[in-house]
Write a protein that holds these residues in place. Sequence first.
Motif, PDB file in Angstrom:
ATOM      1  N   GLN A 194       0.816  -1.210   0.000  1.00 18.23           N
ATOM      2  CA  GLN A 194       0.000   0.000   0.000  1.00 18.23           C
ATOM      3  C   GLN A 194       0.850   1.260   0.000  1.00 18.23           C
ATOM      4  OE1 GLN A 194      -2.794  -1.848  -0.935  1.00 18.23           O
ATOM      5  NE2 GLN A 194      -3.745  -0.034  -0.060  1.00 18.23           N
ATOM      6  N   ALA A 195       2.038   1.188   0.593  1.00 17.41           N
ATOM      7  CA  ALA A 195       2.920   2.356   0.671  1.00 17.41           C
ATOM      8  C   ALA A 195       3.874   2.446  -0.506  1.00 17.41           C
ATOM      9  CB  ALA A 195       3.711   2.312   1.980  1.00 17.41           C
ATOM     10  N   GLY A 196       3.794   1.483  -1.425  1.00 21.49           N
ATOM     11  CA  GLY A 196       4.685   1.484  -2.573  1.00 21.49           C
ATOM     12  C   GLY A 196       6.117   1.125  -2.231  1.00 21.49           C
ATOM     13  N   VAL A 197       6.296   0.332  -1.172  1.00 19.95           N
ATOM     14  CA  VAL A 197       7.637  -0.066  -0.752  1.00 19.95           C
ATOM     15  C   VAL A 197       8.116  -1.241  -1.608  1.00 19.95           C
ATOM     16  CG1 VAL A 197       9.019  -1.059   1.127  1.00 19.95           C
ATOM     17  CG2 VAL A 197       7.318   0.719   1.615  1.00 19.95           C
ATOM     18  N   ALA A 198       9.277  -1.075  -2.222  1.00 22.18           N
ATOM     19  CA  ALA A 198       9.883  -2.171  -2.978  1.00 22.18           C
ATOM     20  C   ALA A 198      10.728  -2.986  -2.007  1.00 22.18           C
ATOM     21  CB  ALA A 198      10.739  -1.622  -4.111  1.00 22.18           C
ATOM     22  N   GLY A 199      10.049  -3.755  -1.170  1.00 19.10           N
ATOM     23  CA  GLY A 199      10.745  -4.487  -0.122  1.00 19.10           C
ATOM     24  C   GLY A 199      10.455  -5.971  -0.160  1.00 19.10           C
ATOM     25  N   HIS A 200      11.036  -6.683   0.782  1.00 26.39           N
ATOM     26  CA  HIS A 200      10.927  -8.143   0.841  1.00 26.39           C
ATOM     27  C   HIS A 200      10.614  -8.542   2.274  1.00 26.39           C
ATOM     28  CE1 HIS A 200      11.692 -12.174  -0.762  1.00 26.39           C
ATOM     29  NE2 HIS A 200      12.193 -12.461   0.423  1.00 26.39           N
ATOM     30  N   VAL A 201       9.721  -9.521   2.432  1.00 24.26           N
ATOM     31  CA  VAL A 201       9.337 -10.002   3.759  1.00 24.26           C
ATOM     32  C   VAL A 201       9.597 -11.502   3.853  1.00 24.26           C
ATOM     33  CG1 VAL A 201       7.474 -10.257   5.454  1.00 24.26           C
ATOM     34  CG2 VAL A 201       7.562  -8.221   3.991  1.00 24.26           C
ATOM     35  N   ASP A 202      10.312 -11.913   4.911  1.00 27.12           N
ATOM     36  CA  ASP A 202      10.561 -13.325   5.192  1.00 27.12           C
ATOM     37  C   ASP A 202       9.871 -13.705   6.493  1.00 27.12           C
ATOM     38  OD1 ASP A 202      12.897 -14.477   3.313  1.00 27.12           O
ATOM     39  OD2 ASP A 202      13.326 -12.365   3.743  1.00 27.12           O
ATOM     40  N   LEU A 203       9.431 -14.958   6.585  1.00 26.29           N
ATOM     41  CA  LEU A 203       8.844 -15.493   7.814  1.00 26.29           C
ATOM     42  C   LEU A 203       9.628 -16.726   8.221  1.00 26.29           C
ATOM     43  CD1 LEU A 203       6.643 -15.570  10.003  1.00 26.29           C
ATOM     44  CD2 LEU A 203       5.233 -16.915   8.428  1.00 26.29           C
ATOM     45  N   VAL A 204      10.212 -16.691   9.407  1.00 30.34           N
ATOM     46  CA  VAL A 204      10.990 -17.809   9.936  1.00 30.34           C
ATOM     47  C   VAL A 204      10.136 -18.510  10.992  1.00 30.34           C
ATOM     48  CG1 VAL A 204      13.112 -18.501  11.100  1.00 30.34           C
ATOM     49  CG2 VAL A 204      13.127 -16.542   9.529  1.00 30.34           C
ATOM     50  N   THR A 205       9.786 -19.780  10.738  1.00 30.82           N
ATOM     51  CA  THR A 205       8.831 -20.478  11.599  1.00 30.82           C
ATOM     52  C   THR A 205       9.467 -21.474  12.558  1.00 30.82           C
ATOM     53  OG1 THR A 205       8.483 -22.327  10.069  1.00 30.82           O
ATOM     54  CG2 THR A 205       7.139 -20.347   9.742  1.00 30.82           C
ATOM     55  N   SER A 206      10.726 -21.818  12.362  1.00 36.82           N
ATOM     56  CA  SER A 206      11.416 -22.896  13.083  1.00 36.82           C
ATOM     57  C   SER A 206      10.920 -24.233  12.543  1.00 36.82           C
ATOM     58  CB  SER A 206      11.235 -22.812  14.602  1.00 36.82           C
ATOM     59  OG  SER A 206      10.017 -23.384  15.004  1.00 36.82           O
ATOM     60  N   ALA A 207      11.484 -25.309  13.049  1.00 38.98           N
ATOM     61  CA  ALA A 207      11.178 -26.642  12.535  1.00 38.98           C
ATOM     62  C   ALA A 207       9.744 -27.069  12.818  1.00 38.98           C
ATOM     63  CB  ALA A 207      12.151 -27.663  13.124  1.00 38.98           C
ATOM     64  N   SER A 208       9.081 -26.441  13.769  1.00 41.62           N
ATOM     65  CA  SER A 208       7.698 -26.803  14.098  1.00 41.62           C
ATOM     66  C   SER A 208       6.715 -26.323  13.047  1.00 41.62           C
ATOM     67  CB  SER A 208       7.316 -26.265  15.471  1.00 41.62           C
ATOM     68  OG  SER A 208       7.542 -24.875  15.560  1.00 41.62           O
ATOM     69  N   GLY A 209       7.154 -25.480  12.124  1.00 38.51           N
ATOM     70  CA  GLY A 209       6.327 -25.074  10.995  1.00 38.51           C
ATOM     71  C   GLY A 209       5.279 -24.030  11.332  1.00 38.51           C
ATOM     72  N   LEU A 210       4.324 -23.881  10.412  1.00 40.26           N
ATOM     73  CA  LEU A 210       3.268 -22.887  10.567  1.00 40.26           C
ATOM     74  C   LEU A 210       2.205 -23.344  11.554  1.00 40.26           C
ATOM     75  CD1 LEU A 210       2.579 -21.872   6.834  1.00 40.26           C
ATOM     76  CD2 LEU A 210       3.510 -20.376   8.621  1.00 40.26           C
TER      77      LEU A 210
END
Length: 370
Positions: free
Chosen positions: A171-187
């Motif tokens: 929405q803000a026009g950010v040319a960025g990247h998002v990562d999600l680290v869940t650990s071995a237990s997953g989502l």
Amino acid sequence: MKRLVLVGGGHAHLSVLSALAREKPTDMEVVLVTPSSHQIYSGMLPGWIAGHYTREQCQIDLRPLVQAANVRMVLNHIVGMDADRCCVALSDGRHIEYDTLSLDVGSEIDISWLEMTGEKLLPAKPLDHFFNAWPKILAAAKSHYGYRLAVVGGGAAGVEIALAVRYAFTQAGVAGHVDLVTSASGLLPGHDSGVKHRVAGALAKALIAVHGLRGTGVPEGVMLSDASLIPADCVIAATGARAPRWLMLSHLMLDEYGYIAVDKRHLSHSHPNVFAAGDVCSRQDIAMARSGVHAVHVGPMLASNLLAVEAGEPLKTYQPRRRSLYLLACGPKYAIASWGGFSAGGRWVWHWKNWIDRRFVDRFSNPQRL
């Protein structure tokens, strides 16, 4: 006159304040110790990040409720207590004695694995700090092409925050990247496979990279357990909870993880004049997840018991429901419902969640409606 001290303005204590405003007991002094006169409702945090709410819409002004309940509010942090001496210690050095104590202070984010990230690290709690920091992070992302943000934590909070951040960037026009680290237990550990499938689809649609490995904070970002690096300009910690450190010297009976051991009445196992609710405590008779859902539901029982103590009446018990309803915000006005083995997703779920959240805030913001 006996003194009841409430520490924390969490979900359960909102019900206690409401009951006090209705009953207006005249035979006891009530003191509320809380760091802020405004209680932020955590359920609306993802929607605020995404831009659907203003800060004012997400918070409850405790002052009208406290006034209606004839409660003295002390704006301060608890830093310790001595349950044998019946007193709590505040950050300014003062001590407040009590006849009955109720603790609803929540838990802390466990950032021990991420501390090496340094100034890049932003824990999801305390909420006041997060609300102050996020606008600055978004502004930095707008001015930094290729901004990278990593969210660590695969539970509901981590998922919702990652999706909200991705939507806010778009929405803000950010040319960025998002990562999600869940650990071995997953989502979403503990949720049904159908819910996990829906959430995985939402994350993939939002182009959020999901890493099912343990992450450790390093100055450059997050180092995964396979030695790969996730570069990050900001790391949001939505990891597991830990008990407040000051409980270790409280003389209260604690469980193996440092949380207050309570029974089905949410009464301390070691001190019969101390109650606890929310994430700060651990039921010893049953396994009960730390969730705002339980904190909300236990509130009316806690209120009844605190009044019953002063009246010398029997205490009530809290039996959690077999299944809890979770409504997970997914960035845009879309949400996923999780209830046992049932799941559903859509804009209607978001509007349902929005109705529940707004009604909760409005209920406690207007004491005359109680």
